[in-house]
Design a protein around this motif. Structure first.
Motif, PDB file in Angstrom:
ATOM      1  N   TYR A  72       0.841  -1.198   0.000  1.00 30.00           N
ATOM      2  CA  TYR A  72       0.000   0.000   0.000  1.00 30.00           C
ATOM      3  C   TYR A  72       0.879   1.253   0.000  1.00 30.00           C
ATOM      4  CZ  TYR A  72      -3.504  -3.364   1.455  1.00 30.00           C
ATOM      5  OH  TYR A  72      -4.318  -4.461   1.511  1.00 30.00           O
ATOM      6  N   LEU A  73       0.574   2.162  -0.898  1.00 32.50           N
ATOM      7  CA  LEU A  73       1.149   3.502  -0.863  1.00 32.50           C
ATOM      8  C   LEU A  73       0.012   4.458  -0.517  1.00 32.50           C
ATOM      9  CD1 LEU A  73       3.408   5.573  -1.307  1.00 32.50           C
ATOM     10  CD2 LEU A  73       2.769   5.638  -3.725  1.00 32.50           C
ATOM     11  N   VAL A  74       0.122   5.129   0.625  1.00 30.68           N
ATOM     12  CA  VAL A  74      -0.903   6.074   1.072  1.00 30.68           C
ATOM     13  C   VAL A  74      -0.474   7.470   0.638  1.00 30.68           C
ATOM     14  CG1 VAL A  74      -2.122   7.044   3.050  1.00 30.68           C
ATOM     15  CG2 VAL A  74      -1.516   4.616   3.025  1.00 30.68           C
ATOM     16  N   ILE A  75      -1.315   8.143  -0.132  1.00 29.36           N
ATOM     17  CA  ILE A  75      -1.021   9.502  -0.597  1.00 29.36           C
ATOM     18  C   ILE A  75      -1.847  10.499   0.205  1.00 29.36           C
ATOM     19  CG2 ILE A  75      -1.099  11.098  -2.536  1.00 29.36           C
ATOM     20  CD1 ILE A  75      -0.619   8.850  -4.422  1.00 29.36           C
ATOM     21  N   ASP A  76      -1.157  11.380   0.916  1.00 31.54           N
ATOM     22  CA  ASP A  76      -1.808  12.462   1.654  1.00 31.54           C
ATOM     23  C   ASP A  76      -2.058  13.595   0.667  1.00 31.54           C
ATOM     24  OD1 ASP A  76      -2.703  14.332   3.425  1.00 31.54           O
ATOM     25  OD2 ASP A  76      -0.827  14.522   4.546  1.00 31.54           O
ATOM     26  N   MET A  77      -3.291  13.671   0.172  1.00 27.77           N
ATOM     27  CA  MET A  77      -3.627  14.639  -0.874  1.00 27.77           C
ATOM     28  C   MET A  77      -3.699  16.057  -0.300  1.00 27.77           C
ATOM     29  SD  MET A  77      -4.293  12.882  -3.784  1.00 27.77           S
ATOM     30  CE  MET A  77      -5.563  13.716  -4.746  1.00 27.77           C
ATOM     31  N   PRO A  78      -3.278  17.057  -1.072  1.00 29.15           N
ATOM     32  CA  PRO A  78      -3.436  18.445  -0.627  1.00 29.15           C
ATOM     33  C   PRO A  78      -4.887  18.888  -0.751  1.00 29.15           C
ATOM     34  CG  PRO A  78      -2.512  18.381  -2.832  1.00 29.15           C
ATOM     35  CD  PRO A  78      -2.605  16.958  -2.369  1.00 29.15           C
ATOM     36  N   PRO A  79      -5.284  19.947  -0.052  1.00 26.38           N
ATOM     37  CA  PRO A  79      -6.665  20.434  -0.163  1.00 26.38           C
ATOM     38  C   PRO A  79      -6.965  20.937  -1.574  1.00 26.38           C
ATOM     39  CG  PRO A  79      -5.530  21.386   1.746  1.00 26.38           C
ATOM     40  CD  PRO A  79      -4.489  20.722   0.914  1.00 26.38           C
ATOM     41  N   GLY A  80      -8.245  20.844  -1.943  1.00 30.53           N
ATOM     42  CA  GLY A  80      -8.668  21.406  -3.218  1.00 30.53           C
ATOM     43  C   GLY A  80      -8.942  20.357  -4.285  1.00 30.53           C
ATOM     44  N   THR A  81      -9.363  20.858  -5.456  1.00 35.76           N
ATOM     45  CA  THR A  81      -9.664  19.974  -6.592  1.00 35.76           C
ATOM     46  C   THR A  81      -9.052  20.554  -7.880  1.00 35.76           C
ATOM     47  OG1 THR A  81     -11.779  21.117  -6.898  1.00 35.76           O
ATOM     48  CG2 THR A  81     -11.810  19.091  -5.607  1.00 35.76           C
ATOM     49  N   GLY A  82      -7.857  21.131  -7.757  1.00 33.08           N
ATOM     50  CA  GLY A  82      -7.245  21.812  -8.896  1.00 33.08           C
ATOM     51  C   GLY A  82      -6.201  20.985  -9.619  1.00 33.08           C
ATOM     52  N   ASP A  83      -5.199  21.702 -10.177  1.00 30.92           N
ATOM     53  CA  ASP A  83      -4.182  21.070 -11.016  1.00 30.92           C
ATOM     54  C   ASP A  83      -3.446  19.953 -10.293  1.00 30.92           C
ATOM     55  OD1 ASP A  83      -4.822  22.733 -13.065  1.00 30.92           O
ATOM     56  OD2 ASP A  83      -3.178  24.144 -12.727  1.00 30.92           O
ATOM     57  N   ILE A  84      -3.071  20.199  -9.037  1.00 37.12           N
ATOM     58  CA  ILE A  84      -2.247  19.225  -8.320  1.00 37.12           C
ATOM     59  C   ILE A  84      -3.016  17.923  -8.125  1.00 37.12           C
ATOM     60  CG2 ILE A  84      -1.032  18.784  -6.154  1.00 37.12           C
ATOM     61  CD1 ILE A  84      -0.637  21.822  -5.917  1.00 37.12           C
ATOM     62  N   GLN A  85      -4.263  18.042  -7.700  1.00 39.49           N
ATOM     63  CA  GLN A  85      -5.066  16.840  -7.469  1.00 39.49           C
ATOM     64  C   GLN A  85      -5.299  16.078  -8.769  1.00 39.49           C
ATOM     65  OE1 GLN A  85      -5.788  19.900  -6.345  1.00 39.49           O
ATOM     66  NE2 GLN A  85      -5.447  19.610  -4.159  1.00 39.49           N
ATOM     67  N   LEU A  86      -5.608  16.811  -9.839  1.00 41.66           N
ATOM     68  CA  LEU A  86      -5.842  16.145 -11.120  1.00 41.66           C
ATOM     69  C   LEU A  86      -4.559  15.496 -11.644  1.00 41.66           C
ATOM     70  CD1 LEU A  86      -8.127  18.810 -12.844  1.00 41.66           C
ATOM     71  CD2 LEU A  86      -8.806  16.612 -11.886  1.00 41.66           C
ATOM     72  N   THR A  87      -3.419  16.150 -11.415  1.00 43.11           N
ATOM     73  CA  THR A  87      -2.142  15.571 -11.838  1.00 43.11           C
ATOM     74  C   THR A  87      -1.898  14.244 -11.131  1.00 43.11           C
ATOM     75  OG1 THR A  87      -1.144  17.719 -12.327  1.00 43.11           O
ATOM     76  CG2 THR A  87       0.352  15.898 -11.868  1.00 43.11           C
ATOM     77  N   LEU A  88      -2.124  14.217  -9.830  1.00 42.31           N
ATOM     78  CA  LEU A  88      -1.923  12.983  -9.075  1.00 42.31           C
ATOM     79  C   LEU A  88      -2.825  11.869  -9.585  1.00 42.31           C
ATOM     80  CD1 LEU A  88      -1.554  14.379  -5.450  1.00 42.31           C
ATOM     81  CD2 LEU A  88       0.122  12.990  -6.659  1.00 42.31           C
ATOM     82  N   CYS A  89      -4.076  12.198  -9.846  1.00 36.56           N
ATOM     83  CA  CYS A  89      -5.028  11.186 -10.302  1.00 36.56           C
ATOM     84  C   CYS A  89      -4.685  10.672 -11.698  1.00 36.56           C
ATOM     85  CB  CYS A  89      -6.448  11.741 -10.276  1.00 36.56           C
ATOM     86  SG  CYS A  89      -7.086  12.076  -8.613  1.00 36.56           S
ATOM     87  N   GLN A  90      -4.014  11.501 -12.485  1.00 37.28           N
ATOM     88  CA  GLN A  90      -3.663  11.096 -13.844  1.00 37.28           C
ATOM     89  C   GLN A  90      -2.320  10.376 -13.900  1.00 37.28           C
ATOM     90  OE1 GLN A  90      -3.911  14.890 -15.769  1.00 37.28           O
ATOM     91  NE2 GLN A  90      -6.126  14.821 -16.007  1.00 37.28           N
TER      92      GLN A  90
END
Length: 534
Positions: free
Chosen positions: A288-306
């Motif tokens: 398991y790799l647990v990713i502590d996501m930053p707040p928001g739904t912008g570029d950073i979050q979309l980059t991680l999901c992609q």
């Protein structure tokens, strides 16, 4: 991959793994400019810490349908005796899938000596964090011992972690990670980092190999919440890869360990830093790799999901209505990106005093998320001064007090994550398959009870990529007659939780989203099965 240039960061540095090498520290610019294409690394064994929990009273899971039972050749066994043992073991049902452990492929190395009445075998589970490993062992001993001719039963337990489903399509640093779990809130200050770190150490306490990636470059929390001996990320100068730091057997990567702490930079640059920190780190083999996501739904979050195929997401909220509004945005984002949200954690939900339970921030935000979005599990975390203090002291609460109420809640959350990730992996791995006996593609989209058949030629003709359809005019370039009716796929592989990659005999690799497959004309007259040549 676009390389990152940061001439204005002269003090950001990684420590080289060769402490005797000249130059001492390598700049972040030089480190992050390395390409992920040539990354290679050796797996590093995690040390088991003394606080590992021995509680195993949880639910089990079966990540994939495995191979048939392997019988040893050093002992004589008759077909009848082997059949009796396997029939007895098939009474043990996996509680998640309703499938017996023989069908799941857990039974290995079966040895039978009818003359002495001795039976031995190995139960190979799909993770060292199997929650009811001890229960499986006990039940296996009991059911086989009931056979009238059996005098002695020897059961050995082992684990063979499931291979990553999407390994071939990932950067080198992520290819040996079985499950990637995002912990997200889309709102700051609700305890997301606390949940992420304690979840990670709970999974490690269950026996899993775990890593934590702190994706908040603007305000990294990981350096405060853990206390590794080495607080500076090392770099392998030969491979140009980042070596994670380690605390109590959990691998850690955070921008806070890069030498400067917090970043002052624009969004696109942050996305590049996160991409390269995540993909060029030597994570090795992780369950398991647990990713502590930053707040928001912008570029950073979309980059991680992609960049990475997230297996699942855990949503963190607080009881206030304002928290629910922001969390709802995050859940919708994950839904659009086809990332299943498997649990909601309502932090700071209540506290107990004078024999009563108080709800200072109101009630209902967590349950509202569960009800509105159909997320199956809700966990309440109480207001505890020790939980906050442990985060500030650098020792996670589940490590400081492994028998406490908070630790028990995280144990339950950990079991939920293990269970749900296993279900998702099983659904994804069998969502789209090719049945050679009827020459048809079987489709059963995750979270759907419907199964249907598609003709391979129909699937190939419905490709919507630039090779088949002109991107500017929408004109169909691939003609009906270009595809032979008897075409068969050579390979079908999952692509995240939303699509499959189908390789055809002409070498073309077609990306077929589940949504598109559901819209294609289906087979009604199913052909009769034919013998399949091996």
């Amino acid at each position: 991959m676009q390389l990152l240039h940061a001439p204005s960061w002269p003090h950001l540095s990684f420590q080289t793994s060769d402490r005797n090498s000249k130059g001492g520290l390598l700049s972040l610019e030089k480190c992050l400019q390395s390409s992920t294409a040539n990354c290679s690394f050796q797996p590093q064994k995690l040390e088991r810490s003394i606080w590992v929990s021995h509680k195993r009273n949880f639910f089990s899971f079966c990540a994939t349908k495995a191979t048939s039972v392997e019988a040893g050749s050093s002992a004589a066994s008759s077909g009848t005796a082997e059949g009796d043992v396997l029939k007895a073991l098939s009474q043990i049902i996996d509680p998640d899938f309703g499938t017996d452990i023989v069908t799941c492929g857990f039974v290995k190395d079966l040895l039978i000596d009818e003359a002495s009445g001795e039976v031995s075998f190995r139960l190979e589970l799909t993770t060292p964090a199997c929650p009811i490993k001890d229960m499986f062992e006990q039940q296996a001993n009991e059911v086989v011992a009931r056979l009238p001719w059996v005098k002695k039963v020897t059961v050995t337990m082992s684990a063979q972690p499931a291979k990553p489903i999407f390994a071939g399509d990932l950067p080198a640093g992520l290819q040996r990670i079985s499950n990637i779990v995002a912990v997200s809130s889309c709102k700051g200050g609700v305890g997301k980092s606390t949940v992420a770190v304690n979840l990670a150490y709970t999974l490690a306490g269950m026996g899993a190999r775990v890593g934590v990636f702190d994706a908040d470059v603007y305000g990294p929390s990981l350096p405060t919440m853990v206390s590794p001996e080495n607080r500076l990320l090392e770099m392998n100068p030969e491979k140009r890869t980042i070596i994670p730091t380690d605390y109590l057997g959990v691998k850690l990567v955070s921008f806070g360990f890069a030498g400067q702490g917090r970043a002052i930079m624009r969004g696109p640059m942050v996305s590049g830093v996160i991409d390269q920190l995540l993909t060029t780190s030597e994570w090795g083999e992780l369950d398991y790799l647990v990713i502590d996501m930053p707040p928001g739904t912008g570029d950073i979050q979309l980059t991680l999901c992609q960049v990475v195929p997230l297996t699942a997401a855990v949503i963190v909220t607080t009881p206030q209505k304002l928290a629910f509004i922001d969390v709802a945005k995050g859940v919708r984002m994950f839904s659009k990106l086809k990332v299943p949200c498997v649990a909601v954690v309502e932090n700071m939900s209540h506290f107990d005093a004078d024999g009563k339970r108080y709800y200072p921030f109101g009630r209902g935000s967590g349950s509202q998320v569960v009800q509105q979005f159909g997320i199956p599990h809700l966990f309440d975390l109480p207001i505890r001064p020790t939980l906050s203090a442990s985060g500030d002291s650098g020792t996670p609460e589940v490590v400081a007090d492994p028998q406490g109420e908070v630790a028990q809640t995280f144990q339950n959350l950990g079991v939920c994550v293990v269970q749900q990730c296993a279900k998702i992996r099983q659904q994804v791995s069998t969502a789209v398959t090719y049945d050679k006996s009827i020459k048809a593609i079987r489709v059963k989209v995750p979270d759907s009870e419907e199964e249907f058949l598609l003709h391979p030629a129909t699937v190939r003709r419905n490709d919507r990529s630039a090779q088949s359809v002109d991107e500017w005019t929408g004109e169909q370039k691939l003609q009906y007659g270009d595809i032979p009716e008897d075409i068969e796929p050579e390979e079908i592989r999952p692509m995240g939780n939303y699509a499959v990659s189908i390789t055809w005999p002409d070498g073309f690799s077609q990306i077929a989203p589940y949504d598109q497959l559901q819209m294609i004309e289906r087979l009604v007259d199913v052909p009769q099965p034919t013998a399949v040549q091996s």
